[in-house]
Design a protein around this motif. Structure first.
Motif, PDB file in Angstrom:
ATOM      1  N   SER A  59      44.760  45.664  39.609  1.00  0.00           N
ATOM      2  CA  SER A  59      43.676  44.909  39.784  1.00  0.00           C
ATOM      3  C   SER A  59      43.342  43.541  39.149  1.00  0.00           C
ATOM      4  O   SER A  59      42.461  42.882  39.271  1.00  0.00           O
ATOM      5  CB  SER A  59      42.563  46.209  39.264  1.00  0.00           C
ATOM      6  OG  SER A  59      42.445  45.973  38.055  1.00  0.00           O
ATOM      7  N   LEU A  61      42.186  43.371  36.138  1.00  0.00           N
ATOM      8  CA  LEU A  61      41.123  43.704  35.243  1.00  0.00           C
ATOM      9  C   LEU A  61      41.488  43.955  33.993  1.00  0.00           C
ATOM     10  O   LEU A  61      41.526  45.038  33.650  1.00  0.00           O
ATOM     11  CB  LEU A  61      40.081  44.720  35.898  1.00  0.00           C
ATOM     12  CG  LEU A  61      39.695  44.223  37.357  1.00  0.00           C
ATOM     13  CD1 LEU A  61      38.570  45.280  37.619  1.00  0.00           C
ATOM     14  CD2 LEU A  61      38.805  42.855  37.349  1.00  0.00           C
ATOM     15  N   ASN A  94      26.402  38.614  37.560  1.00  0.00           N
ATOM     16  CA  ASN A  94      26.244  39.642  38.782  1.00  0.00           C
ATOM     17  C   ASN A  94      26.147  41.030  38.138  1.00  0.00           C
ATOM     18  O   ASN A  94      26.823  41.574  37.754  1.00  0.00           O
ATOM     19  CB  ASN A  94      27.668  39.624  39.482  1.00  0.00           C
ATOM     20  CG  ASN A  94      27.698  40.567  40.800  1.00  0.00           C
ATOM     21  OD1 ASN A  94      26.586  41.355  40.917  1.00  0.00           O
ATOM     22  ND2 ASN A  94      28.663  40.604  41.477  1.00  0.00           N
ATOM     23  N   GLN A  97      27.294  44.781  39.016  1.00  0.00           N
ATOM     24  CA  GLN A  97      28.982  44.801  39.135  1.00  0.00           C
ATOM     25  C   GLN A  97      29.010  45.279  37.545  1.00  0.00           C
ATOM     26  O   GLN A  97      28.917  44.393  36.652  1.00  0.00           O
ATOM     27  CB  GLN A  97      29.627  43.621  39.354  1.00  0.00           C
ATOM     28  CG  GLN A  97      30.981  43.768  39.658  1.00  0.00           C
ATOM     29  CD  GLN A  97      31.378  44.509  40.558  1.00  0.00           C
ATOM     30  OE1 GLN A  97      30.819  44.617  41.835  1.00  0.00           O
ATOM     31  NE2 GLN A  97      32.471  45.276  40.652  1.00  0.00           N
ATOM     32  N   ILE A  99      32.813  46.514  35.611  1.00  0.00           N
ATOM     33  CA  ILE A  99      34.271  46.635  35.720  1.00  0.00           C
ATOM     34  C   ILE A  99      34.986  47.402  34.709  1.00  0.00           C
ATOM     35  O   ILE A  99      34.163  47.727  33.762  1.00  0.00           O
ATOM     36  CB  ILE A  99      34.807  45.269  35.974  1.00  0.00           C
ATOM     37  CG1 ILE A  99      34.826  44.494  34.691  1.00  0.00           C
ATOM     38  CG2 ILE A  99      34.656  44.482  37.132  1.00  0.00           C
ATOM     39  CD1 ILE A  99      35.250  43.047  34.390  1.00  0.00           C
ATOM     40  N   THR A 126      40.213  36.971  36.654  1.00  0.00           N
ATOM     41  CA  THR A 126      39.825  37.781  37.837  1.00  0.00           C
ATOM     42  C   THR A 126      38.546  38.795  37.342  1.00  0.00           C
ATOM     43  O   THR A 126      37.540  38.868  37.946  1.00  0.00           O
ATOM     44  CB  THR A 126      40.825  38.860  38.172  1.00  0.00           C
ATOM     45  OG1 THR A 126      42.093  37.939  38.674  1.00  0.00           O
ATOM     46  CG2 THR A 126      40.636  39.761  39.400  1.00  0.00           C
ATOM     47  N   ALA A 127      38.791  39.225  35.968  1.00  0.00           N
ATOM     48  CA  ALA A 127      38.025  40.351  35.574  1.00  0.00           C
ATOM     49  C   ALA A 127      36.700  39.340  35.257  1.00  0.00           C
ATOM     50  O   ALA A 127      35.221  39.946  35.646  1.00  0.00           O
ATOM     51  CB  ALA A 127      38.285  40.878  34.034  1.00  0.00           C
ATOM     52  N   SER A 130      34.665  38.562  38.382  1.00  0.00           N
ATOM     53  CA  SER A 130      33.969  39.819  38.877  1.00  0.00           C
ATOM     54  C   SER A 130      32.727  40.064  38.542  1.00  0.00           C
ATOM     55  O   SER A 130      31.910  40.831  39.398  1.00  0.00           O
ATOM     56  CB  SER A 130      35.096  40.898  38.761  1.00  0.00           C
ATOM     57  OG  SER A 130      36.265  40.713  39.387  1.00  0.00           O
ATOM     58  N   ILE A 131      32.219  39.742  37.310  1.00  0.00           N
ATOM     59  CA  ILE A 131      31.035  40.066  36.732  1.00  0.00           C
ATOM     60  C   ILE A 131      30.340  38.938  36.524  1.00  0.00           C
ATOM     61  O   ILE A 131      28.844  39.134  36.180  1.00  0.00           O
ATOM     62  CB  ILE A 131      31.037  41.021  35.419  1.00  0.00           C
ATOM     63  CG1 ILE A 131      31.766  40.146  34.317  1.00  0.00           C
ATOM     64  CG2 ILE A 131      31.575  42.254  35.853  1.00  0.00           C
ATOM     65  CD1 ILE A 131      31.768  40.859  33.190  1.00  0.00           C
TER      66      ILE A 131
END
Length: 145
Positions: A59, A61, A94, A97, A99, A126-127, A130-131
């Motif tokens: 992922s 993450l 976000n 979200q 993770i 990426t991690a 994502s948030i």
């Protein structure tokens, strides 16, 4: 007329009930609060696993531990749930979200410098993206192992 006096037991029962009600109505935090920064490739070698490509979850993450959670290397391989709770610029997070990231490195010795020094946790691009808004330098996070 004289006012009836409350018995000490009655007062303590009322206070206990108020405490229970207020606890039930209060949103409890599920973890610790700290800051998160981001870092970009190169991600290897890492302080935990060197150049082993299998250290990175599919992922992408993952992250590097800041001094507060590094724990003399015991943080290697730990999984953390991370959620953005606030930032300097409104709308950066976000908040819906959460993770799960794997610690693969130490922030202080990572190959790529963090976007902000002294962060609790430094997340892969990426991690972080994502948030939160990926252009942010750092964010406030809630995290739990």
């Amino acid at each position: 007329e004289d006012m009836p006096q409350m018995q000490p037991m009655a007062v303590s029962q009322i206070l206990l009930r108020l405490l229970i009600i207020s606890t039930a109505l209060t949103s409890l935090s599920y973890g610790d609060v700290g800051t998160a920064a981001r870092y970009s490739p190169p991600y290897t070698p890492t302080a935990c696993y060197g150049n082993d490509p299998s250290q990175f979850p599919s992922s992408n993450l993952f992250g590097a531990a800041g001094d507060g959670i590094w724990d003399n290397g015991a943080a290697c391989g730990r999984q953390y749930l991370v959620r953005c709770i606030s930032a300097t610029v409104a709308g950066t997070c976000n908040p819906s979200q959460t993770i799960q990231v794997r610690i693969v490195d130490r922030a202080a010795t990572s190959g790529s410098r963090p976007s902000r020094e002294g962060a609790t946790i430094v997340l892969s691009t990426t991690a972080f993206g994502s948030i939160a808004n990926p252009s942010a330098t750092s964010i406030n996070v809630e995290f739990q192992q």
